[in-house]
Design a protein around this motif. Structure first.
Motif, PDB file in Angstrom:
ATOM      1  N   GLN A  51       0.834  -1.199   0.000  1.00  0.00           N
ATOM      2  CA  GLN A  51       0.000   0.000   0.000  1.00  0.00           C
ATOM      3  C   GLN A  51       0.873   1.254   0.000  1.00  0.00           C
ATOM      4  O   GLN A  51       0.506   2.271  -0.563  1.00  0.00           O
ATOM      5  CB  GLN A  51      -0.895  -0.001   1.236  1.00  0.00           C
ATOM      6  CG  GLN A  51      -1.764   1.222   1.375  1.00  0.00           C
ATOM      7  CD  GLN A  51      -2.629   1.157   2.622  1.00  0.00           C
ATOM      8  OE1 GLN A  51      -2.738   0.135   3.283  1.00  0.00           O
ATOM      9  NE2 GLN A  51      -3.245   2.263   2.954  1.00  0.00           N
ATOM     10  N   PHE A  52       2.045   1.173   0.620  1.00  0.00           N
ATOM     11  CA  PHE A  52       2.927   2.332   0.751  1.00  0.00           C
ATOM     12  C   PHE A  52       3.864   2.505  -0.439  1.00  0.00           C
ATOM     13  O   PHE A  52       4.344   3.601  -0.697  1.00  0.00           O
ATOM     14  CB  PHE A  52       3.732   2.237   2.052  1.00  0.00           C
ATOM     15  CG  PHE A  52       2.845   2.183   3.258  1.00  0.00           C
ATOM     16  CD1 PHE A  52       2.157   3.312   3.677  1.00  0.00           C
ATOM     17  CD2 PHE A  52       2.670   1.008   3.957  1.00  0.00           C
ATOM     18  CE1 PHE A  52       1.316   3.269   4.791  1.00  0.00           C
ATOM     19  CE2 PHE A  52       1.837   0.954   5.068  1.00  0.00           C
ATOM     20  CZ  PHE A  52       1.155   2.083   5.482  1.00  0.00           C
ATOM     21  N   LEU A  53       4.125   1.409  -1.153  1.00  0.00           N
ATOM     22  CA  LEU A  53       5.010   1.462  -2.323  1.00  0.00           C
ATOM     23  C   LEU A  53       4.353   0.756  -3.503  1.00  0.00           C
ATOM     24  O   LEU A  53       4.884  -0.216  -4.037  1.00  0.00           O
ATOM     25  CB  LEU A  53       6.354   0.800  -1.995  1.00  0.00           C
ATOM     26  CG  LEU A  53       7.161   1.432  -0.869  1.00  0.00           C
ATOM     27  CD1 LEU A  53       8.317   0.531  -0.464  1.00  0.00           C
ATOM     28  CD2 LEU A  53       7.665   2.794  -1.281  1.00  0.00           C
ATOM     29  N   PRO A  54       3.173   1.214  -3.951  1.00  0.00           N
ATOM     30  CA  PRO A  54       2.483   0.526  -5.048  1.00  0.00           C
ATOM     31  C   PRO A  54       3.313   0.505  -6.324  1.00  0.00           C
ATOM     32  O   PRO A  54       3.963   1.482  -6.665  1.00  0.00           O
ATOM     33  CB  PRO A  54       1.196   1.335  -5.230  1.00  0.00           C
ATOM     34  CG  PRO A  54       1.466   2.654  -4.601  1.00  0.00           C
ATOM     35  CD  PRO A  54       2.501   2.429  -3.540  1.00  0.00           C
ATOM     36  N   GLY A  55       3.307  -0.651  -6.971  1.00  0.00           N
ATOM     37  CA  GLY A  55       4.050  -0.793  -8.220  1.00  0.00           C
ATOM     38  C   GLY A  55       5.537  -1.038  -8.045  1.00  0.00           C
ATOM     39  O   GLY A  55       6.250  -1.237  -9.012  1.00  0.00           O
ATOM     40  N   THR A  56       6.019  -1.023  -6.793  1.00  0.00           N
ATOM     41  CA  THR A  56       7.452  -1.231  -6.570  1.00  0.00           C
ATOM     42  C   THR A  56       7.757  -2.331  -5.550  1.00  0.00           C
ATOM     43  O   THR A  56       8.892  -2.782  -5.480  1.00  0.00           O
ATOM     44  CB  THR A  56       8.142   0.052  -6.080  1.00  0.00           C
ATOM     45  OG1 THR A  56       7.541   0.463  -4.858  1.00  0.00           O
ATOM     46  CG2 THR A  56       8.026   1.169  -7.095  1.00  0.00           C
ATOM     47  N   MET A  57       6.750  -2.768  -4.778  1.00  0.00           N
ATOM     48  CA  MET A  57       7.006  -3.780  -3.752  1.00  0.00           C
ATOM     49  C   MET A  57       5.811  -4.732  -3.663  1.00  0.00           C
ATOM     50  O   MET A  57       4.662  -4.295  -3.618  1.00  0.00           O
ATOM     51  CB  MET A  57       7.230  -3.119  -2.394  1.00  0.00           C
ATOM     52  CG  MET A  57       7.581  -4.076  -1.277  1.00  0.00           C
ATOM     53  SD  MET A  57       9.206  -4.820  -1.424  1.00  0.00           S
ATOM     54  CE  MET A  57      10.252  -3.455  -1.031  1.00  0.00           C
ATOM     55  N   MET A  58       6.106  -6.048  -3.663  1.00  0.00           N
ATOM     56  CA  MET A  58       5.077  -7.073  -3.526  1.00  0.00           C
ATOM     57  C   MET A  58       5.476  -8.004  -2.388  1.00  0.00           C
ATOM     58  O   MET A  58       6.657  -8.135  -2.068  1.00  0.00           O
ATOM     59  CB  MET A  58       4.954  -7.895  -4.810  1.00  0.00           C
ATOM     60  CG  MET A  58       4.653  -7.097  -6.049  1.00  0.00           C
ATOM     61  SD  MET A  58       3.041  -6.365  -6.047  1.00  0.00           S
ATOM     62  CE  MET A  58       2.100  -7.635  -6.802  1.00  0.00           C
ATOM     63  N   PHE A  59       4.482  -8.646  -1.802  1.00  0.00           N
ATOM     64  CA  PHE A  59       4.711  -9.619  -0.737  1.00  0.00           C
ATOM     65  C   PHE A  59       4.026 -10.923  -1.144  1.00  0.00           C
ATOM     66  O   PHE A  59       2.849 -10.925  -1.477  1.00  0.00           O
ATOM     67  CB  PHE A  59       4.154  -9.112   0.597  1.00  0.00           C
ATOM     68  CG  PHE A  59       4.842  -7.869   1.067  1.00  0.00           C
ATOM     69  CD1 PHE A  59       5.980  -7.944   1.850  1.00  0.00           C
ATOM     70  CD2 PHE A  59       4.371  -6.615   0.708  1.00  0.00           C
ATOM     71  CE1 PHE A  59       6.630  -6.797   2.273  1.00  0.00           C
ATOM     72  CE2 PHE A  59       5.015  -5.462   1.128  1.00  0.00           C
ATOM     73  CZ  PHE A  59       6.147  -5.559   1.914  1.00  0.00           C
ATOM     74  N   VAL A  60       4.777 -12.020  -1.099  1.00  0.00           N
ATOM     75  CA  VAL A  60       4.280 -13.319  -1.544  1.00  0.00           C
ATOM     76  C   VAL A  60       4.227 -14.275  -0.362  1.00  0.00           C
ATOM     77  O   VAL A  60       5.179 -14.363   0.415  1.00  0.00           O
ATOM     78  CB  VAL A  60       5.196 -13.911  -2.638  1.00  0.00           C
ATOM     79  CG1 VAL A  60       4.720 -15.285  -3.071  1.00  0.00           C
ATOM     80  CG2 VAL A  60       5.272 -12.971  -3.825  1.00  0.00           C
ATOM     81  N   CYS A  61       3.105 -14.997  -0.245  1.00  0.00           N
ATOM     82  CA  CYS A  61       2.964 -15.996   0.810  1.00  0.00           C
ATOM     83  C   CYS A  61       2.579 -17.322   0.170  1.00  0.00           C
ATOM     84  O   CYS A  61       1.626 -17.389  -0.604  1.00  0.00           O
ATOM     85  CB  CYS A  61       1.896 -15.563   1.820  1.00  0.00           C
ATOM     86  SG  CYS A  61       1.773 -16.694   3.217  1.00  0.00           S
ATOM     87  N   THR A  62       3.330 -18.373   0.485  1.00  0.00           N
ATOM     88  CA  THR A  62       3.034 -19.705  -0.036  1.00  0.00           C
ATOM     89  C   THR A  62       2.310 -20.511   1.041  1.00  0.00           C
ATOM     90  O   THR A  62       2.265 -20.126   2.215  1.00  0.00           O
ATOM     91  CB  THR A  62       4.327 -20.447  -0.422  1.00  0.00           C
ATOM     92  OG1 THR A  62       5.090 -20.682   0.760  1.00  0.00           O
ATOM     93  CG2 THR A  62       5.132 -19.664  -1.445  1.00  0.00           C
ATOM     94  N   LEU A  63       1.773 -21.648   0.650  1.00  0.00           N
ATOM     95  CA  LEU A  63       1.093 -22.519   1.596  1.00  0.00           C
ATOM     96  C   LEU A  63       2.050 -22.961   2.697  1.00  0.00           C
ATOM     97  O   LEU A  63       1.710 -22.956   3.875  1.00  0.00           O
ATOM     98  CB  LEU A  63       0.499 -23.735   0.870  1.00  0.00           C
ATOM     99  CG  LEU A  63      -0.209 -24.750   1.751  1.00  0.00           C
ATOM    100  CD1 LEU A  63      -1.370 -24.105   2.503  1.00  0.00           C
ATOM    101  CD2 LEU A  63      -0.698 -25.927   0.914  1.00  0.00           C
ATOM    102  N   GLY A  64       3.279 -23.324   2.329  1.00  0.00           N
ATOM    103  CA  GLY A  64       4.276 -23.742   3.317  1.00  0.00           C
ATOM    104  C   GLY A  64       4.597 -22.641   4.304  1.00  0.00           C
ATOM    105  O   GLY A  64       4.723 -22.886   5.513  1.00  0.00           O
ATOM    106  N   MET A  65       4.730 -21.417   3.818  1.00  0.00           N
ATOM    107  CA  MET A  65       5.002 -20.277   4.703  1.00  0.00           C
ATOM    108  C   MET A  65       3.839 -20.062   5.665  1.00  0.00           C
ATOM    109  O   MET A  65       4.036 -19.803   6.852  1.00  0.00           O
ATOM    110  CB  MET A  65       5.243 -19.013   3.879  1.00  0.00           C
ATOM    111  CG  MET A  65       6.495 -19.082   3.027  1.00  0.00           C
ATOM    112  SD  MET A  65       6.567 -17.782   1.777  1.00  0.00           S
ATOM    113  CE  MET A  65       7.040 -16.400   2.789  1.00  0.00           C
TER     114      MET A  65
END
Length: 53
Positions: free
Chosen positions: A17-31
């Motif tokens: 939300q603070f860095l749109p278009g420049t930062m993503m966060f990915v979560c997998t099932l294992g995580m």
């Protein structure tokens, strides 16, 4: 399922939300199962998000 294990399905990808278009966060099932925080990915001209199903 360990973090980064082959076949570890991606559950969700969040855009910052603070860095749109420049930062993503990915979560997998294992995580999720191991209660690990999402992995942060900085987007650059060489790393970008593409749509998939």
């Amino acid at each position: 399922m360990a973090h980064g294990e082959e076949g570890d399905a991606v559950m969700v990808i969040h855009e910052s939300q603070f860095l749109p278009g420049t930062m993503m966060f990915v979560c997998t099932l294992g995580m999720f199962l191991e209660r690990e925080p999402p992995a942060a990915l900085a987007l650059t001209e060489h790393w970008r998000v593409v749509e998939f199903e």
